[in-house]
Each structure stands twice: as structure tokens, then as C-alpha cells.
Design an enzyme around this catalytic site. Structure first.
Site, mmCIF file in Angstrom:
data_model
loop_
_atom_site.group_PDB
_atom_site.id
_atom_site.type_symbol
_atom_site.label_atom_id
_atom_site.label_comp_id
_atom_site.label_asym_id
_atom_site.label_seq_id
_atom_site.Cartn_x
_atom_site.Cartn_y
_atom_site.Cartn_z
ATOM 1 N N CYS A 115 0.708 -0.946 0.028
ATOM 2 C CA CYS A 115 -0.638 -0.133 0.175
ATOM 3 C C CYS A 115 1.406 1.570 -0.522
ATOM 4 O O CYS A 115 0.366 2.172 -0.024
ATOM 5 C CB CYS A 115 -0.969 -0.215 0.695
ATOM 6 S SG CYS A 115 -2.064 -1.742 1.409
ATOM 7 N N HIS A 255 -3.288 6.779 2.440
ATOM 8 C CA HIS A 255 -3.166 5.891 2.317
ATOM 9 C C HIS A 255 -5.023 5.569 2.293
ATOM 10 O O HIS A 255 -5.218 5.326 4.160
ATOM 11 C CB HIS A 255 -1.977 4.686 2.271
ATOM 12 C CG HIS A 255 -3.111 3.377 2.656
ATOM 13 N ND1 HIS A 255 -3.870 3.574 1.027
ATOM 14 C CD2 HIS A 255 -3.217 2.162 3.312
ATOM 15 C CE1 HIS A 255 -4.108 1.653 1.282
ATOM 16 N NE2 HIS A 255 -3.423 1.546 2.363
ATOM 17 N N ASN A 285 -10.071 -0.711 0.519
ATOM 18 C CA ASN A 285 -8.741 -0.519 0.649
ATOM 19 C C ASN A 285 -8.192 -0.686 -1.098
ATOM 20 O O ASN A 285 -8.317 -1.524 -0.982
ATOM 21 C CB ASN A 285 -8.032 -0.778 2.030
ATOM 22 C CG ASN A 285 -6.880 -0.773 1.554
ATOM 23 O OD1 ASN A 285 -5.706 -0.652 1.116
ATOM 24 N ND2 ASN A 285 -5.806 -1.753 2.440
HETATM 25 N N1 ACO Z 1 -18.277 -8.438 10.459
HETATM 26 C C1 ACO Z 1 -18.357 -8.272 12.031
HETATM 27 N N2 ACO Z 1 -17.250 -8.459 13.016
HETATM 28 C C2 ACO Z 1 -16.269 -8.826 12.443
HETATM 29 C C3 ACO Z 1 -15.442 -8.506 11.087
HETATM 30 C C4 ACO Z 1 -16.899 -8.111 10.279
HETATM 31 N N3 ACO Z 1 -16.486 -7.478 8.996
HETATM 32 N N4 ACO Z 1 -14.698 -8.514 11.055
HETATM 33 C C5 ACO Z 1 -14.372 -8.771 12.573
HETATM 34 N N5 ACO Z 1 -14.866 -8.744 13.053
HETATM 35 C C6 ACO Z 1 -14.879 -8.936 14.077
HETATM 36 C C7 ACO Z 1 -13.494 -9.814 15.209
HETATM 37 O O1 ACO Z 1 -14.377 -11.107 14.785
HETATM 38 C C8 ACO Z 1 -13.719 -9.984 16.481
HETATM 39 O O2 ACO Z 1 -14.695 -11.352 17.007
HETATM 40 P P1 ACO Z 1 -14.078 -11.186 18.942
HETATM 41 O O3 ACO Z 1 -14.455 -10.035 19.590
HETATM 42 O O4 ACO Z 1 -15.372 -11.882 18.925
HETATM 43 O O5 ACO Z 1 -13.025 -12.619 17.794
HETATM 44 C C9 ACO Z 1 -14.121 -8.603 16.731
HETATM 45 O O6 ACO Z 1 -15.175 -8.370 15.297
HETATM 46 C C10 ACO Z 1 -13.023 -7.176 17.002
HETATM 47 O O7 ACO Z 1 -12.246 -7.339 15.781
HETATM 48 P P2 ACO Z 1 -11.017 -6.697 16.244
HETATM 49 O O8 ACO Z 1 -10.040 -7.257 15.313
HETATM 50 O O9 ACO Z 1 -10.405 -6.337 17.710
HETATM 51 O O10 ACO Z 1 -11.746 -5.184 15.273
HETATM 52 P P3 ACO Z 1 -10.875 -4.190 15.279
HETATM 53 O O11 ACO Z 1 -11.654 -3.082 15.950
HETATM 54 O O12 ACO Z 1 -9.508 -4.135 15.056
HETATM 55 O O13 ACO Z 1 -11.181 -3.902 13.890
HETATM 56 C C11 ACO Z 1 -10.075 -3.623 11.309
HETATM 57 C C12 ACO Z 1 -10.727 -4.591 12.649
HETATM 58 C C13 ACO Z 1 -10.930 -2.673 10.729
HETATM 59 C C14 ACO Z 1 -9.587 -4.852 10.885
HETATM 60 C C15 ACO Z 1 -9.009 -3.282 12.043
HETATM 61 O O14 ACO Z 1 -7.864 -3.937 12.681
HETATM 62 C C16 ACO Z 1 -8.057 -2.906 11.002
HETATM 63 O O15 ACO Z 1 -8.432 -1.647 9.495
HETATM 64 N N6 ACO Z 1 -6.616 -2.857 11.287
HETATM 65 C C17 ACO Z 1 -5.714 -2.198 10.117
HETATM 66 C C18 ACO Z 1 -6.045 -2.710 8.650
HETATM 67 C C19 ACO Z 1 -5.467 -2.366 7.334
HETATM 68 O O16 ACO Z 1 -5.790 -0.614 7.488
HETATM 69 N N7 ACO Z 1 -4.919 -3.138 6.445
HETATM 70 C C20 ACO Z 1 -4.251 -2.706 5.468
HETATM 71 C C21 ACO Z 1 -3.087 -2.460 5.756
HETATM 72 S S1 ACO Z 1 -2.382 -1.821 3.879
HETATM 73 C C22 ACO Z 1 -1.771 -2.504 3.068
HETATM 74 O O17 ACO Z 1 -0.624 -2.521 3.104
HETATM 75 C C23 ACO Z 1 -3.384 -3.728 1.971
#
Ligand code: ACO
Length: 334
Positions: A115, A255, A285
Site C-alpha cells: 500500500c 492511504h 482499501n
Molecule cells: N464483521 C463483523 N465482525 C467482524 C468483522 C466483520 N467484517 N471482522 C472482524 N470482526 C470481529 C472479530 O472477529 C472480532 O470478534 P471477536 O472479538 O469475537 O473475536 C471483533 O470483530 C473485533 O475484531 P478486532 O480485530 O478487534 O476489530 P478492530 O476494531 O481491530 O477492527 C480492522 C478490525 C478493521 C481489520 C482493524 O484492525 C484494521 O483496520 N486494521 C488495519 C487494517 C489495514 O489497514 N490493513 C491494510 C494495511 S495496507 C496494505 O498494505 C494492504
């Protein structure tokens, strides 16, 4: 002798027609529109149809950027495609784009920094012009991550979308264009975000398919913390190199991974929210395409004027991160 100034003289984008909304995803995995919106800021994303590859998105963005710059493809000296989802391992997607543009002879290669690709690509591309080696570079950020997500994994499949953004780079007036770049990486974080299979470490085979190893894997929470820390750090370092501060920035083009990352990082950076370009609600994304897609929205709105200072900040797998500071030049204005 001072360096040649390099700026953007044309911008173009392309996204696939198919829109996949959060409500569509509710029918596919155990998720909800409310969860996705509140946790990420994303409402919908674009999905490339079967048979449409990254080069197909890239070439459309490239044609639009060339058209915007008012130049023809045969004036391009170098095609640089940043992508993590190339059409195939080789040849490079840049070569495929070159062929689809109907030109031959100019240099063409890919650069992979996930990214952060567009920020790395801008930095690399500019140097060919700064040194006087080339006059015109076509830089394209293109990714089709929806081809690599497991549509049964709600942790990842809701995040990504497909798209491409291209810019034409040329010499601009002294003091305009790219003022500074800051690039960094930390390979010890490689396991936090990856597609394990399909490369020489684990070529695609029955084992990789049975174990879903050809899909994106992400330790979301760790990537989140990294991004919130690194976005302001990268931005500040690039501004320092340009001899500027955050108060000089007219537009932050980050990004587009997650609105919570952008907001938290903006608070740390101390930048006014009105100066931040955000369009992830409609595209998700799109990896390396996200910065040029966001830039295009600003550009097409007519909001950019000569002299505006733009700060691009990227972060992603690798781990990689970086930033570019640009003073907008008239050549790139509509
Ligand atoms: N729908 C419903 N629930 C979900 C979903 C979904 N789509 N995805 C995860 N959950 C659940 C999880 O299973 C978890 O449940 P549990 O507590 O029963 O295990 C709960 O939601 C909370 O999960 P978290 O991981 O704590 O949620 P968080 O608030 O961290 O959000 C997210 C998750 C959105 C992925 C976040 O961590 C994030 O944005 N991370 C960075 C992602 C990113 O930027 N990636 C790309 C980088 S760039 C590149 O190089 C591609």
C-alpha cells in the site's frame, strides 16, 4: 546546478463497474453494514470482473492520465507500475500495460511496496527526470486485491476493493512538484500482512489451496497500531525534509485503509480534518491505487490551485511506509 523539479502534469483513474456494498457482504459472511461502517468507514467497494486483471485497470487509468496531460503514449519514456497484485509473476504488469497502450521501446517495470507503492513509485520515478535521463514518466498505482481475498473470511474480505490511478510526471517550474520524499521499511513485520503462497517460498499447489494460503492474511490489530503510529511519523519526516511544517499543508492525501486510522493519525499530526482527502467509503482499501484515487477526487473537484502543498502518506505490508511532499504546479491544473 540545482535539481530538475518534477511534478504531476496529468491525472487519471479507473475503477471497475461492479459495486459490492456492505449489504451485499451481509449475504456472504457474518457481518453487518453497521460493523463495517463504524469499524472501517467503508460503505462499498469496486470489484473487477472475472477475466479483468490489474493491467486492464492500469491501462484505462493510464489513458485517462495521458489524455489529461495532453500527450500521446509514444511520448512516454518509462512506464512504472506499482502493484502487489500483478497479472502474473512475470512478465511485469508494466510490460503488459505498454503492449495494451500499443507502444513499444520505452522502459517498463513494476515496483512492489504494497500500500506504500505509490509513494515509493513517485520517489523512484521522479529521479529519472531529476537526473535528466527521461522527460516523461507514466506512473500507475493499480491493484486488484479482491482476487486475493477469501470471501469467507470476514476479517479481510470487507476491507479491500479494486482500482487504478495514474499520473504523468514531467519537469515543472523550479520550486514546484516533488519537494521531498521519505521512505522506510521494517521487514521484521512481514508476517503481519501477506499472501503466503504463489511465490518461490510456497508456489501454488494443492496444499496451498487446501489451506487458503493464496489469500490475504492479516493481523489486523497490529497493522492498525502500526498505521496510527507511522502515518504521522512519515508525514512529519517528509515535511521536515522539505523545510515545512504541518501548518503549511493544504491537503493530506493518506492511504485509504480505515477511517479510524486516518482520524487518529490526523489528531497526532495536528492537522485540520477539512484538509484530509478521504474517499474510502466508496472504494475501500485499494492498496497502491488509493492515494492517486483520492488525489483524483480532489483534482477533479477543481479544489487544487498552483502552490498548494500536498502531503501523500502511505503505509502497508512489508512493513513499508513513506511520504511525499508536493507543491502543486500549474502544469497539473485543469
Ligand atoms: N464483521 C463483523 N465482525 C467482524 C468483522 C466483520 N467484517 N471482522 C472482524 N470482526 C470481529 C472479530 O472477529 C472480532 O470478534 P471477536 O472479538 O469475537 O473475536 C471483533 O470483530 C473485533 O475484531 P478486532 O480485530 O478487534 O476489530 P478492530 O476494531 O481491530 O477492527 C480492522 C478490525 C478493521 C481489520 C482493524 O484492525 C484494521 O483496520 N486494521 C488495519 C487494517 C489495514 O489497514 N490493513 C491494510 C494495511 S495496507 C496494505 O498494505 C494492504
Amino acid at each position: 546546478m540545482s535539481k530538475i523539479s518534477v511534478g504531476i502534469v496529468g491525472v487519471g483513474v479507473h475503477v471497475p463497474e461492479k459495486v459490492l456494498t456492505n449489504f451485499d457482504l451481509e449475504q456472504m459472511v457474518d457481518t453487518s453494514d453497521t460493523w463495517i461502517r463504524t469499524r472501517t468507514g467503508i460503505a462499498e467497494r469496486r470489484v473487477a470482473a472475472e477475466g479483468i486483471a490489474t493491467s486492464d485497470l492500469a491501462v484505462e487509468a493510464a489513458k485517462a492520465a495521458l489524455d489529461d496531460a495532453g500527450i500521446t503514449a509514444d511520448e512516454v519514456d518509462l512506464i512504472l507500475v506499482t502493484t502487489s497484485t500483478p497479472d502474473m509473476i512475470f512478465p511485469s504488469t508494466a510490460c503488459l500495460v505498454q503492449s495494451k497502450l500499443g507502444i513499444a521501446g520505452c522502459a517498463a517495470f513494476d515496483l512492489q511496496a504494497a500500500c506504500t507503492g505509490f509513494v515509493y513509485g513517485f520517489t523512484v520515478a521522479a529521479q529519472f527526470i531529476e537526473t535528466g535521463m527521461y522527460k516523461t514518466v507514466l506512473l500507475i498505482g493499480a491493484d486488484a486485491f479482491t482476487k486475493y481475498v477469501n470471501w469467507q473470511d470476514r476479517n479481510t474480505c470487507v476491507l479491500f476493493g479494486d482500482g487504478a490511478g495514474a499520473v504523468v510526471l514531467r519537469r515543472v517550474d523550479d520550486g514546484y512538484g516533488l519537494l521531498s520524499s521519505y521512505l522506510a521499511a521494517d521487514g521484521s513485520g512481514a508476517d503481519l500482512l501477506k499472501i503466503p503462497a504463489g511465490g518461490s517460498a510456497l508456489p501454488g499447489n494443492e496444499y496451498s489451496i487446501e489451506n487458503n494460503l493464496h489469500y490475504v492474511q492479516m493481523v489486523g490489530g497490529e497493522v492498525f497500531k502500526f498505521a496510527v503510529r507511522i502515518l504521522p511519523e512519515a508525514g512529519t519526516k517528509a515535511l521536515e525534509k522539505a523545510g515545512l511544517t504541518v501548518t503549511d499543508v493544504d491537503y493530506l492525501v493518506p492511504h485509504q485503509a480505515n477511517i479510524r486510522i486516518i482520524n487518529a493519525a490526523a489528531d497526532r499530526l495536528g492537522i485540520n480534518k477539512e484538509k484530509i482527502i478521504v474517499n474510502l467509503e466508496k472504494y475501500g482499501n485499494t492498496s497502491t491505487a488509493s492515494i492517486p484515487l483520492a488525489l483524483y477526487d480532489l483534482y477533479a473537484s477543481g479544489g487544487l490551485k498552483r502552490g498548494d502543498v500536498l502531503l501523500f502518506v502511505g503505509f502497508g505490508a512489508g512493513l513499508t511506509w513513506g511520504a511525499n511532499v508536493i507543491r502543486w504546479s500549474e502544469g497539473g491544473g485543469r
